[in-house]
Design a protein around this motif. Structure first.
Motif, PDB file in Angstrom:
ATOM      1  N   ALA A 117       0.520  10.526  18.745  1.00  0.00           N
ATOM      2  CA  ALA A 117      -0.332  10.122  17.617  1.00  0.00           C
ATOM      3  C   ALA A 117       0.493   9.405  16.554  1.00  0.00           C
ATOM      4  N   GLU A 118       1.696   9.928  16.299  1.00  0.00           N
ATOM      5  CA  GLU A 118       2.575   9.307  15.298  1.00  0.00           C
ATOM      6  C   GLU A 118       2.982   7.905  15.715  1.00  0.00           C
ATOM      7  N   ARG A 119       3.305   7.726  16.985  1.00  0.00           N
ATOM      8  CA  ARG A 119       3.701   6.405  17.476  1.00  0.00           C
ATOM      9  C   ARG A 119       2.545   5.413  17.406  1.00  0.00           C
ATOM     10  N   SER A 120       1.363   5.871  17.748  1.00  0.00           N
ATOM     11  CA  SER A 120       0.184   5.003  17.672  1.00  0.00           C
ATOM     12  C   SER A 120      -0.108   4.612  16.228  1.00  0.00           C
ATOM     13  N   ALA A 121       0.040   5.574  15.312  1.00  0.00           N
ATOM     14  CA  ALA A 121      -0.177   5.297  13.896  1.00  0.00           C
ATOM     15  C   ALA A 121       0.842   4.292  13.377  1.00  0.00           C
ATOM     16  N   ASP A 122       2.072   4.405  13.838  1.00  0.00           N
ATOM     17  CA  ASP A 122       3.124   3.457  13.442  1.00  0.00           C
ATOM     18  C   ASP A 122       2.751   2.031  13.814  1.00  0.00           C
ATOM     19  N   LYS A 123       2.157   1.869  14.990  1.00  0.00           N
ATOM     20  CA  LYS A 123       1.754   0.534  15.441  1.00  0.00           C
ATOM     21  C   LYS A 123       0.678  -0.046  14.526  1.00  0.00           C
ATOM     22  N   VAL A 124      -0.237   0.804  14.083  1.00  0.00           N
ATOM     23  CA  VAL A 124      -1.284   0.343  13.171  1.00  0.00           C
ATOM     24  C   VAL A 124      -0.675  -0.043  11.826  1.00  0.00           C
ATOM     25  N   THR A 125       0.258   0.766  11.344  1.00  0.00           N
ATOM     26  CA  THR A 125       0.934   0.457  10.083  1.00  0.00           C
ATOM     27  C   THR A 125       1.633  -0.898  10.163  1.00  0.00           C
ATOM     28  N   ALA A 126       2.316  -1.135  11.263  1.00  0.00           N
ATOM     29  CA  ALA A 126       3.011  -2.411  11.458  1.00  0.00           C
ATOM     30  C   ALA A 126       2.021  -3.572  11.471  1.00  0.00           C
ATOM     31  N   GLU A 127       0.858  -3.366  12.089  1.00  0.00           N
ATOM     32  CA  GLU A 127      -0.164  -4.413  12.146  1.00  0.00           C
ATOM     33  C   GLU A 127      -0.731  -4.714  10.756  1.00  0.00           C
ATOM     34  N   VAL A 128      -0.942  -3.669   9.960  1.00  0.00           N
ATOM     35  CA  VAL A 128      -1.433  -3.875   8.592  1.00  0.00           C
ATOM     36  C   VAL A 128      -0.422  -4.684   7.781  1.00  0.00           C
ATOM     37  N   ASN A 129       0.845  -4.305   7.876  1.00  0.00           N
ATOM     38  CA  ASN A 129       1.874  -5.024   7.123  1.00  0.00           C
ATOM     39  C   ASN A 129       2.029  -6.462   7.624  1.00  0.00           C
ATOM     40  N   ARG A 130       1.839  -6.675   8.920  1.00  0.00           N
ATOM     41  CA  ARG A 130       1.884  -8.041   9.460  1.00  0.00           C
ATOM     42  C   ARG A 130       0.724  -8.867   8.914  1.00  0.00           C
ATOM     43  N   LEU A 131      -0.464  -8.273   8.896  1.00  0.00           N
ATOM     44  CA  LEU A 131      -1.640  -8.973   8.384  1.00  0.00           C
ATOM     45  C   LEU A 131      -1.498  -9.321   6.908  1.00  0.00           C
ATOM     46  N   LEU A 132      -0.868  -8.437   6.151  1.00  0.00           N
ATOM     47  CA  LEU A 132      -0.677  -8.700   4.730  1.00  0.00           C
ATOM     48  C   LEU A 132       0.116  -9.979   4.498  1.00  0.00           C
ATOM     49  N   HIS A 133       1.074 -10.250   5.367  1.00  0.00           N
ATOM     50  CA  HIS A 133       1.895 -11.450   5.235  1.00  0.00           C
ATOM     51  C   HIS A 133       1.128 -12.702   5.652  1.00  0.00           C
ATOM     52  N   LYS A 134       0.102 -12.536   6.484  1.00  0.00           N
ATOM     53  CA  LYS A 134      -0.638 -13.688   7.003  1.00  0.00           C
ATOM     54  C   LYS A 134      -1.931 -13.972   6.245  1.00  0.00           C
ATOM     55  N   THR A 135      -2.407 -13.016   5.492  1.00  0.00           N
ATOM     56  CA  THR A 135      -3.746 -13.099   4.908  1.00  0.00           C
ATOM     57  C   THR A 135      -3.683 -13.526   3.449  1.00  0.00           C
ATOM     58  N   PHE A 136      -4.445 -14.534   3.116  1.00  0.00           N
ATOM     59  CA  PHE A 136      -4.477 -15.048   1.751  1.00  0.00           C
ATOM     60  C   PHE A 136      -5.446 -14.252   0.874  1.00  0.00           C
ATOM     61  N   ILE A 137      -6.613 -13.960   1.453  1.00  0.00           N
ATOM     62  CA  ILE A 137      -7.643 -13.225   0.717  1.00  0.00           C
ATOM     63  C   ILE A 137      -7.764 -11.828   1.322  1.00  0.00           C
ATOM     64  N   THR A 138      -7.557 -10.792   0.517  1.00  0.00           N
ATOM     65  CA  THR A 138      -7.653  -9.408   1.003  1.00  0.00           C
ATOM     66  C   THR A 138      -8.853  -8.719   0.347  1.00  0.00           C
ATOM     67  N   PRO A 139      -9.452  -7.741   1.016  1.00  0.00           N
ATOM     68  CA  PRO A 139     -10.669  -7.099   0.486  1.00  0.00           C
ATOM     69  C   PRO A 139     -10.409  -6.249  -0.752  1.00  0.00           C
ATOM     70  N   ILE A 140      -9.199  -5.695  -0.867  1.00  0.00           N
ATOM     71  CA  ILE A 140      -8.774  -4.982  -2.073  1.00  0.00           C
ATOM     72  C   ILE A 140      -7.373  -5.468  -2.420  1.00  0.00           C
ATOM     73  N   ASP A 141      -6.860  -5.029  -3.556  1.00  0.00           N
ATOM     74  CA  ASP A 141      -5.550  -5.479  -4.011  1.00  0.00           C
ATOM     75  C   ASP A 141      -4.479  -5.273  -2.934  1.00  0.00           C
ATOM     76  N   ARG A 142      -3.584  -6.257  -2.798  1.00  0.00           N
ATOM     77  CA  ARG A 142      -2.554  -6.203  -1.766  1.00  0.00           C
ATOM     78  C   ARG A 142      -1.662  -4.971  -1.928  1.00  0.00           C
ATOM     79  N   GLU A 143      -1.305  -4.639  -3.168  1.00  0.00           N
ATOM     80  CA  GLU A 143      -0.463  -3.470  -3.415  1.00  0.00           C
ATOM     81  C   GLU A 143      -1.184  -2.186  -3.029  1.00  0.00           C
TER      82      GLU A 143
END
Length: 215
Positions: A54-80
């Motif tokens: 479960a921890e490893r799977s969660a890590d992958k999601v965290t990495a994907e969120v951080n990757r998306l933050l670098h690629k996304t100009f408009i976010t649904p809530i504040d980037r921070e």
């Protein structure tokens, strides 16, 4: 028109939050099953492996969120807020894994009532975190925003309950445990389990902040 086509969209942040929260709950349930069946080595190892997965799977999601933050100009809530929320959520599942590994490394022989109780409170906190996270995408609705705040208040109460159990457990441990090695082992485990509810409270505080800024 061309710029509009090239502009990165807001991404699936809420869906990723929900995926991560599901892994938190999955890890918490596996952790509870591990300590409830601690005397059965086969089941103990089975559920410990599920916590790690479960921890490893969660890590992958965290990495994907951080990757998306670098690629996304408009976010649904504040980037921070996105960055803070996913990392606070990841801390929860990291602590579940840490507590699991500590029990294995320290060769803890049996579970105390206090470990069971702190585990139960941690699992409940994790389930409420998942529920609060599931409401993020609809916070524009007043009833949903109110439900999110109520859930965060429930997490706060569970964290306070865990604090009380922790203080009582420590008091009993130092009064009654005569084996110094066992005392050190159990003290470390109590502290890790109480920290899980602390991190759940951190997530609740962040969600409350999102509610306030978007209401």
């Amino acid at each position: 028109m061309l710029f509009g086509k090239l502009l990165p969209r807001e991404g699936n942040f809420f869906e990723l939050f929900n995926q991560h929260a599901a892994f938190i709950t999955e890890g918490a349930r596996a952790f509870m099953l591990m300590i409830e069946n601690y005397g059965n080595l086969e089941l103990r190892e089975k559920y410990a492996t599920e916590v790690v997965n479960a921890e490893r799977s969660a890590d992958k999601v965290t990495a994907e969120v951080n990757r998306l933050l670098h690629k996304t100009f408009i976010t649904p809530i504040d980037r921070e807020q996105i960055h803070g929320l996913i990392n606070a959520m990841d801390d929860i599942v990291d602590l579940l894994q840490d507590a699991t590994e500590t029990m294995q490394l320290y060769d803890v022989r049996s579970m105390t009532e206090e470990v069971i109780r702190l585990g139960e409170l941690s699992a409940k906190c994790c389930e409420r975190v998942q529920h609060a996270v599931s409401l993020l995408a609809q916070l524009s609705r007043t009833d949903v925003a109110e439900a999110a705040v109520k859930t965060c208040e429930e997490i706060d109460k569970l964290e306070s309950d865990a604090d009380r159990v922790m203080r009582s457990a420590m008091s009993k441990l130092f009064r009654e445990e005569t084996d110094v090695r066992e005392l050190i082992k159990l003290k470390a485990i109590y502290e890790q389990l109480e920290s899980i509810s602390d991190r759940c409270e951190d997530v609740a505080n962040l969600i409350e902040g999102v509610v306030l800024e978007n209401s």
